[in-house]
Design a protein around this motif. Structure first.
Motif, PDB file in Angstrom:
ATOM      1  N   LEU A   1       0.835  -1.208   0.000  1.00  0.00           N
ATOM      2  CA  LEU A   1       0.000   0.000   0.000  1.00  0.00           C
ATOM      3  C   LEU A   1       0.866   1.253   0.000  1.00  0.00           C
ATOM      4  O   LEU A   1       0.603   2.209  -0.742  1.00  0.00           O
ATOM      5  N   TYR A   2       1.929   1.231   0.800  1.00  0.00           N
ATOM      6  CA  TYR A   2       2.849   2.371   0.817  1.00  0.00           C
ATOM      7  C   TYR A   2       3.474   2.575  -0.555  1.00  0.00           C
ATOM      8  O   TYR A   2       3.569   3.708  -1.051  1.00  0.00           O
ATOM      9  N   ALA A   3       3.869   1.465  -1.203  1.00  0.00           N
ATOM     10  CA  ALA A   3       4.502   1.588  -2.517  1.00  0.00           C
ATOM     11  C   ALA A   3       3.517   2.087  -3.565  1.00  0.00           C
ATOM     12  O   ALA A   3       3.890   2.833  -4.470  1.00  0.00           O
ATOM     13  N   LEU A   4       2.249   1.692  -3.434  1.00  0.00           N
ATOM     14  CA  LEU A   4       1.245   2.151  -4.393  1.00  0.00           C
ATOM     15  C   LEU A   4       1.039   3.653  -4.291  1.00  0.00           C
ATOM     16  O   LEU A   4       0.870   4.335  -5.290  1.00  0.00           O
ATOM     17  N   VAL A   5       1.027   4.171  -3.055  1.00  0.00           N
ATOM     18  CA  VAL A   5       0.698   5.585  -2.868  1.00  0.00           C
ATOM     19  C   VAL A   5       1.941   6.458  -3.015  1.00  0.00           C
ATOM     20  O   VAL A   5       1.896   7.505  -3.646  1.00  0.00           O
TER      21      VAL A   5
ATOM     22  N   THR B   1       9.683   3.323  -1.140  1.00  0.00           N
ATOM     23  CA  THR B   1       9.609   2.053  -0.419  1.00  0.00           C
ATOM     24  C   THR B   1      10.978   1.407  -0.309  1.00  0.00           C
ATOM     25  O   THR B   1      11.292   0.785   0.704  1.00  0.00           O
ATOM     26  N   ARG B   2      11.804   1.584  -1.350  1.00  0.00           N
ATOM     27  CA  ARG B   2      13.151   1.000  -1.306  1.00  0.00           C
ATOM     28  C   ARG B   2      13.996   1.605  -0.191  1.00  0.00           C
ATOM     29  O   ARG B   2      14.970   0.997   0.254  1.00  0.00           O
ATOM     30  N   ARG B   3      13.625   2.797   0.269  1.00  0.00           N
ATOM     31  CA  ARG B   3      14.413   3.401   1.357  1.00  0.00           C
ATOM     32  C   ARG B   3      14.188   2.676   2.681  1.00  0.00           C
ATOM     33  O   ARG B   3      15.084   2.649   3.532  1.00  0.00           O
ATOM     34  N   VAL B   4      12.993   2.114   2.883  1.00  0.00           N
ATOM     35  CA  VAL B   4      12.764   1.340   4.114  1.00  0.00           C
ATOM     36  C   VAL B   4      12.933  -0.148   3.888  1.00  0.00           C
ATOM     37  O   VAL B   4      13.114  -0.901   4.847  1.00  0.00           O
ATOM     38  N   ALA B   5      12.832  -0.608   2.645  1.00  0.00           N
ATOM     39  CA  ALA B   5      12.976  -2.039   2.362  1.00  0.00           C
ATOM     40  C   ALA B   5      13.981  -2.224   1.242  1.00  0.00           C
ATOM     41  O   ALA B   5      13.612  -2.582   0.126  1.00  0.00           O
TER      42      ALA B   5
ATOM     43  N   GLU C   1      17.103  -3.783  -1.064  1.00  0.00           N
ATOM     44  CA  GLU C   1      17.289  -5.133  -1.613  1.00  0.00           C
ATOM     45  C   GLU C   1      18.004  -6.052  -0.633  1.00  0.00           C
ATOM     46  O   GLU C   1      17.567  -7.181  -0.376  1.00  0.00           O
ATOM     47  N   TRP C   2      19.093  -5.540  -0.032  1.00  0.00           N
ATOM     48  CA  TRP C   2      19.889  -6.427   0.834  1.00  0.00           C
ATOM     49  C   TRP C   2      19.093  -6.839   2.064  1.00  0.00           C
ATOM     50  O   TRP C   2      19.182  -7.980   2.527  1.00  0.00           O
ATOM     51  N   ALA C   3      18.262  -5.919   2.592  1.00  0.00           N
ATOM     52  CA  ALA C   3      17.497  -6.256   3.797  1.00  0.00           C
ATOM     53  C   ALA C   3      16.467  -7.324   3.476  1.00  0.00           C
ATOM     54  O   ALA C   3      16.277  -8.276   4.258  1.00  0.00           O
ATOM     55  N   LEU C   4      15.783  -7.199   2.330  1.00  0.00           N
ATOM     56  CA  LEU C   4      14.765  -8.196   1.989  1.00  0.00           C
ATOM     57  C   LEU C   4      15.405  -9.557   1.751  1.00  0.00           C
ATOM     58  O   LEU C   4      14.884 -10.579   2.218  1.00  0.00           O
ATOM     59  N   SER C   5      16.549  -9.579   1.047  1.00  0.00           N
ATOM     60  CA  SER C   5      17.211 -10.870   0.815  1.00  0.00           C
ATOM     61  C   SER C   5      17.632 -11.498   2.131  1.00  0.00           C
ATOM     62  O   SER C   5      17.461 -12.699   2.358  1.00  0.00           O
ATOM     63  N   THR C   6      18.179 -10.667   3.036  1.00  0.00           N
ATOM     64  CA  THR C   6      18.597 -11.189   4.335  1.00  0.00           C
ATOM     65  C   THR C   6      17.416 -11.737   5.117  1.00  0.00           C
ATOM     66  O   THR C   6      17.506 -12.796   5.752  1.00  0.00           O
ATOM     67  N   LEU C   7      16.284 -11.017   5.080  1.00  0.00           N
ATOM     68  CA  LEU C   7      15.111 -11.466   5.840  1.00  0.00           C
ATOM     69  C   LEU C   7      14.556 -12.769   5.280  1.00  0.00           C
ATOM     70  O   LEU C   7      14.141 -13.642   6.048  1.00  0.00           O
ATOM     71  N   MET C   8      14.551 -12.879   3.950  1.00  0.00           N
ATOM     72  CA  MET C   8      14.097 -14.152   3.351  1.00  0.00           C
ATOM     73  C   MET C   8      14.901 -15.320   3.889  1.00  0.00           C
ATOM     74  O   MET C   8      14.353 -16.321   4.367  1.00  0.00           O
ATOM     75  N   ALA C   9      16.224 -15.176   3.840  1.00  0.00           N
ATOM     76  CA  ALA C   9      17.093 -16.261   4.305  1.00  0.00           C
ATOM     77  C   ALA C   9      16.950 -16.466   5.807  1.00  0.00           C
ATOM     78  O   ALA C   9      16.985 -17.598   6.294  1.00  0.00           O
TER      79      ALA C   9
ATOM     80  N   LEU D   1       7.753  -5.325  -5.592  1.00  0.00           N
ATOM     81  CA  LEU D   1       8.690  -4.297  -6.037  1.00  0.00           C
ATOM     82  C   LEU D   1       9.363  -4.688  -7.348  1.00  0.00           C
ATOM     83  O   LEU D   1       9.673  -3.829  -8.175  1.00  0.00           O
ATOM     84  N   ALA D   2       9.579  -5.987  -7.554  1.00  0.00           N
ATOM     85  CA  ALA D   2      10.183  -6.417  -8.810  1.00  0.00           C
ATOM     86  C   ALA D   2       9.290  -6.054  -9.984  1.00  0.00           C
ATOM     87  O   ALA D   2       9.774  -5.627 -11.040  1.00  0.00           O
ATOM     88  N   PHE D   3       7.971  -6.199  -9.813  1.00  0.00           N
ATOM     89  CA  PHE D   3       7.068  -5.810 -10.896  1.00  0.00           C
ATOM     90  C   PHE D   3       6.962  -4.297 -10.998  1.00  0.00           C
ATOM     91  O   PHE D   3       6.916  -3.749 -12.095  1.00  0.00           O
TER      92      PHE D   3
END
Lengths: 140, 136
Positions: free
Chosen positions: A51-55, A61-65, A67-75, A133-135
């Motif tokens: 929702l944040y990314a849409l608005v 959104t990339r400033r709070v999420a 790439e490296w943080a999302l990859s780390t969280l997935m793992a 975000l990839a889309f």
């Protein structure tokens, strides 16, 4: 993003996003004794970011999420799940037989399901945000 | 007392159900986007609040009612916002509402308005002392 537009959307989403995050945490930690669980909580948590990314746009959104943080969280989520399962080996039980982890069987079950659901929630949230975000960031 | 509360609760639930059915029929039967949006807005607000109120009376003073109040709070913000957002997006992309005779109110070619750059509905507020926005 054109910041002069979407005034109502911006104000309402600023009101609602904290509530969505809070509801996701409720679904996460209430999942053992009510409707909910790790997957649902992760999706709701990611919905707040989407929702944040849409608005406000994917760039903000990339400033709070990032790439490296999302990859780390997935793992991290997967590691939490597998680690809970593998920790049962140390007490002589089978994979994911986490009743042995606590002082007694019930405490072990509670601790085990809590950690497993937490791992699922973290991974699902990170994957959902990454997919969106990839889309959204695709060029052309 | 119990009977009266049950009657009130069921009356609210039935009114909410009526609004929901009316909204559903309106979404199917009404002629264009804006009128259909109006019908779905009835479902979002009227039906939802009446049903929530009826369920709150059934729930009594308990955690269920607190949760229903929170759901109502969420719907109070989210549903009008989504309706507004749909209507604003349709208006901005050049969709004309119907006039009384059933034709489009403004004979505006949609392709042209879609090809144009999207302009903000309200002019950008200028900072005091800043240069006024250049008007083409």
């Amino acid at each position: 993003m054109m910041t002069s537009q979407h005034l109502i959307l911006r104000v309402v989403s600023k009101i609602l996003i904290p509530l969505i995050l809070l509801f996701a945490l409720y679904v996460q930690f209430h999942g053992e004794s009510g409707p909910g669980g790790g997957f649902q909580a992760g999706v709701i948590f990611a919905a707040a970011f989407i929702l944040y990314a849409l608005v406000f746009g994917p760039e903000n959104t990339r400033r709070v999420a990032p790439e490296w943080a999302l990859s780390t969280l997935m793992a991290t989520g997967i590691l939490l799940y597998l680690g809970t399962g593998a920790a049962s080996f140390l007490f002589g039980a089978n994979f994911l037989e986490y009743g042995v982890l606590g002082a007694d069987f019930v405490a072990g079950q509670l601790l085990g399901i809590f950690l497993v659901e937490l791992g699922v929630g973290i991974t699902v949230a990170a994957v959902m945000i990454t997919i969106y975000l990839a889309f959204a960031e695709r060029q052309g | 007392m119990e009977i009266a509360l049950d009657l009130l609760s069921w009356a609210l639930l039935l009114v909410g159900g009526f609004f929901a059915i009316a909204g559903g029929i309106g979404v199917v039967r009404l002629p264009d986007f804006y009128t259909r949006l109006h019908a779905s807005g009835v479902t979002d607000t009227g039906a939802a609040y009446f049903i929530l109120a009826g369920l709150m009376i059934q729930g009594g003073l308990s955690i269920i009612t607190v949760k229903l109040v929170l759901i109502g709070f969420f719907m109070f913000f989210s549903n009008p916002t989504s309706t507004y957002s749909l209507a604003a997006a349709a208006h901005r992309s050049g969709m004309a509402p119907l006039d009384g005779a059933g034709g489009p109110n403004k004979p505006e070619p949609v392709e042209k308005s879609l090809a144009e750059p999207i302009e903000p509905i309200e002019p950008t507020p200028t900072k005091p002392g800043g240069a006024p926005p250049s008007q083409p």
